[in-house]
Every structure is written in structure tokens, then in C-alpha cells.
Write a protein that holds these residues in place. Structure first.
Motif, PDB file in Angstrom:
ATOM      1  N   ILE A 291      -7.749  15.677  -0.431  1.00 58.47           N
ATOM      2  CA  ILE A 291      -8.639  14.841  -1.245  1.00 58.47           C
ATOM      3  C   ILE A 291      -7.826  13.977  -2.209  1.00 58.47           C
ATOM      4  CG2 ILE A 291     -10.446  14.864  -3.005  1.00 58.47           C
ATOM      5  CD1 ILE A 291     -11.567  17.352  -1.541  1.00 58.47           C
ATOM      6  N   GLY A 292      -6.838  14.588  -2.893  1.00 53.40           N
ATOM      7  CA  GLY A 292      -6.006  13.832  -3.829  1.00 53.40           C
ATOM      8  C   GLY A 292      -5.241  12.724  -3.131  1.00 53.40           C
ATOM      9  N   ALA A 293      -4.691  13.014  -1.959  1.00 55.48           N
ATOM     10  CA  ALA A 293      -3.932  12.010  -1.215  1.00 55.48           C
ATOM     11  C   ALA A 293      -4.840  10.870  -0.748  1.00 55.48           C
ATOM     12  CB  ALA A 293      -3.234  12.654  -0.021  1.00 55.48           C
TER      13      ALA A 293
ATOM     14  N   LYS B 194       0.850  -1.189   0.000  1.00 53.25           N
ATOM     15  CA  LYS B 194       0.000   0.000   0.000  1.00 53.25           C
ATOM     16  C   LYS B 194       0.887   1.241   0.000  1.00 53.25           C
ATOM     17  CE  LYS B 194      -3.962  -0.168   0.576  1.00 53.25           C
ATOM     18  NZ  LYS B 194      -4.941  -0.078  -0.457  1.00 53.25           N
ATOM     19  N   LEU B 195       0.272   2.373  -0.273  1.00 50.16           N
ATOM     20  CA  LEU B 195       0.970   3.641  -0.091  1.00 50.16           C
ATOM     21  C   LEU B 195       1.096   3.910   1.395  1.00 50.16           C
ATOM     22  CD1 LEU B 195      -0.649   5.955  -2.787  1.00 50.16           C
ATOM     23  CD2 LEU B 195       1.677   5.079  -2.752  1.00 50.16           C
ATOM     24  N   HIS B 196       2.136   4.609   1.774  1.00 56.08           N
ATOM     25  CA  HIS B 196       2.357   4.968   3.176  1.00 56.08           C
ATOM     26  C   HIS B 196       1.602   6.255   3.489  1.00 56.08           C
ATOM     27  CE1 HIS B 196       4.533   6.162   6.817  1.00 56.08           C
ATOM     28  NE2 HIS B 196       4.808   4.865   6.938  1.00 56.08           N
ATOM     29  N   GLY B 197       1.220   6.445   4.713  1.00 57.06           N
ATOM     30  CA  GLY B 197       0.495   7.636   5.138  1.00 57.06           C
ATOM     31  C   GLY B 197       1.303   8.922   5.095  1.00 57.06           C
ATOM     32  N   ILE B 198       2.604   8.834   4.838  1.00 55.13           N
ATOM     33  CA  ILE B 198       3.453  10.024   4.779  1.00 55.13           C
ATOM     34  C   ILE B 198       3.000  10.971   3.686  1.00 55.13           C
ATOM     35  CG2 ILE B 198       5.197   9.107   3.204  1.00 55.13           C
ATOM     36  CD1 ILE B 198       5.936  11.189   6.330  1.00 55.13           C
ATOM     37  N   GLN B 199       2.337  10.468   2.684  1.00 52.74           N
ATOM     38  CA  GLN B 199       1.896  11.329   1.587  1.00 52.74           C
ATOM     39  C   GLN B 199       0.879  12.370   2.039  1.00 52.74           C
ATOM     40  OE1 GLN B 199       0.209   8.780  -1.341  1.00 52.74           O
ATOM     41  NE2 GLN B 199      -1.776   8.759  -0.372  1.00 52.74           N
TER      42      GLN B 199
ATOM     43  N   SER C 240      -0.686  17.796  -0.857  1.00 51.19           N
ATOM     44  CA  SER C 240      -1.876  17.265  -0.179  1.00 51.19           C
ATOM     45  C   SER C 240      -2.652  18.378   0.511  1.00 51.19           C
ATOM     46  CB  SER C 240      -1.487  16.207   0.846  1.00 51.19           C
ATOM     47  OG  SER C 240      -0.944  15.094   0.204  1.00 51.19           O
ATOM     48  N   ALA C 241      -1.933  19.276   1.151  1.00 50.53           N
ATOM     49  CA  ALA C 241      -2.593  20.379   1.850  1.00 50.53           C
ATOM     50  C   ALA C 241      -3.324  21.298   0.871  1.00 50.53           C
ATOM     51  CB  ALA C 241      -1.579  21.166   2.658  1.00 50.53           C
ATOM     52  N   LYS C 242      -2.729  21.532  -0.296  1.00 49.20           N
ATOM     53  CA  LYS C 242      -3.356  22.405  -1.296  1.00 49.20           C
ATOM     54  C   LYS C 242      -4.669  21.831  -1.820  1.00 49.20           C
ATOM     55  CE  LYS C 242       0.685  24.783  -3.143  1.00 49.20           C
ATOM     56  NZ  LYS C 242       1.511  24.984  -4.337  1.00 49.20           N
ATOM     57  N   THR C 243      -4.754  20.514  -1.898  1.00 51.23           N
ATOM     58  CA  THR C 243      -5.981  19.887  -2.391  1.00 51.23           C
ATOM     59  C   THR C 243      -6.895  19.442  -1.247  1.00 51.23           C
ATOM     60  OG1 THR C 243      -4.974  17.694  -2.465  1.00 51.23           O
ATOM     61  CG2 THR C 243      -4.826  19.036  -4.472  1.00 51.23           C
ATOM     62  N   LEU C 244      -6.618  19.955  -0.055  1.00 52.51           N
ATOM     63  CA  LEU C 244      -7.388  19.595   1.142  1.00 52.51           C
ATOM     64  C   LEU C 244      -7.371  18.089   1.391  1.00 52.51           C
ATOM     65  CD1 LEU C 244     -10.406  22.018   0.665  1.00 52.51           C
ATOM     66  CD2 LEU C 244      -8.362  22.373   2.062  1.00 52.51           C
TER      67      LEU C 244
ATOM     68  N   ILE D 114      -6.452   5.255  -1.273  1.00 49.22           N
ATOM     69  CA  ILE D 114      -7.499   4.234  -1.363  1.00 49.22           C
ATOM     70  C   ILE D 114      -7.402   3.423  -2.655  1.00 49.22           C
ATOM     71  CG2 ILE D 114     -10.004   3.906  -1.580  1.00 49.22           C
ATOM     72  CD1 ILE D 114     -10.321   6.285   0.341  1.00 49.22           C
ATOM     73  N   THR D 115      -7.056   4.067  -3.757  1.00 44.86           N
ATOM     74  CA  THR D 115      -7.128   3.397  -5.055  1.00 44.86           C
ATOM     75  C   THR D 115      -5.813   2.775  -5.536  1.00 44.86           C
ATOM     76  OG1 THR D 115      -6.700   5.449  -6.280  1.00 44.86           O
ATOM     77  CG2 THR D 115      -8.998   4.897  -5.798  1.00 44.86           C
ATOM     78  N   ALA D 116      -4.688   3.094  -4.929  1.00 44.02           N
ATOM     79  CA  ALA D 116      -3.400   2.553  -5.394  1.00 44.02           C
ATOM     80  C   ALA D 116      -3.297   1.063  -5.072  1.00 44.02           C
ATOM     81  CB  ALA D 116      -2.253   3.316  -4.756  1.00 44.02           C
TER      82      ALA D 116
END
Length: 122
Positions: free
Chosen positions: A37-39, A20-25, A31-35, A44-46
Motif C-alpha cells: 500500500i505504501g509503495a 516517475k518512481l521506478h517499479g523496483i520499489q 513494501s511487503a510489510k505494508t502489503l 502514484i503521488t510522487a
């Protein structure tokens, strides 16, 4: 496991390991700029899956990037980790295929385990 991998397994193919992807992203400026949502969508989908025949990687929901390579065509799997990556157990995985093809994937959780599972199969 995600739907993409389940829907694209070939006959007599079984899943050996899924990363899975790590939560560091979630702690990036992007991530902050897109609130976040992108992260969240990426998290979830990776899908990063090693089967007994190939490696399958899928990232994205609407704009989807997929990558697949037969295990016999992979020359090596390289792991890069920063100091923080070693502490929190995440890193970048680069897969090098025959003919010089290489793909890198960042923020993978437990990258050394991913490489170990690949090596155990080959």
C-alpha cells in the motif's frame, strides 16, 4: 502530471521534464510489510519535475514532503546507479545547491535522462 506541480507553477513557467518512481520499489521488504500500500501511494503521488525555472519534487499523500530549488541555485546533479539499477534503468539522484545544500531521491526511473534534461536547460 500531478496536481501539486500544476497548482504551484509560477507565471510563464513551463514544464520541461517529469520523472516517475521506478517499479523496483515494489520489491522491498518495507513494501511487503505494508502489503504494498505504501509503495503504491508513493508511486502514484510522487512528482519529480524540471521546469524552465526550477526543479520541483513532491512525495507523499497525507504526510507530504516537498522540495523546490531555482535552477540558478543548483551547482550539480549527481546520479548513482547500482549494477541492477543500470540494467533496469533506475537510480538515486542527488541535487547539490549553492551553499552545500544537497538532497537525494532514490528509485527514480531514468535518472540519466533527468540529469540530461537539467543540463540542457542550464
Amino acid at each position: 502530471m500531478g496536481n501539486y506541480v500544476n497548482n504551484h507553477l509560477i507565471d510563464n513557467e513551463s514544464i520541461i521534464y517529469e520523472a516517475k518512481l521506478h517499479g523496483i520499489q515494489f520489491f522491498s521488504l518495507k513494501s511487503a510489510k505494508t502489503l504494498w500500500i505504501g509503495a503504491i501511494i508513493d508511486y502514484i503521488t510522487a512528482e519529480f519535475v524540471i521546469t524552465d525555472k526550477r526543479i520541483i519534487i513532491k512525495v507523499g499523500l497525507i504526510w507530504r514532503n516537498t522540495w523546490e530549488m531555482n535552477l540558478s541555485k543548483i551547482e550539480s546533479v549527481i546520479v548513482r546507479q547500482s549494477i541492477m539499477g543500470r540494467i533496469l534503468n533506475y537510480g538515486e539522484v542527488t541535487i547539490i545547491g549553492t551553499g552545500g545544500t544537497h538532497e537525494s531521491f532514490s528509485n527514480i526511473s531514468k535518472p540519466l535522462k533527468f540529469r540530461k534534461k537539467f543540463q540542457e536547460i542550464v
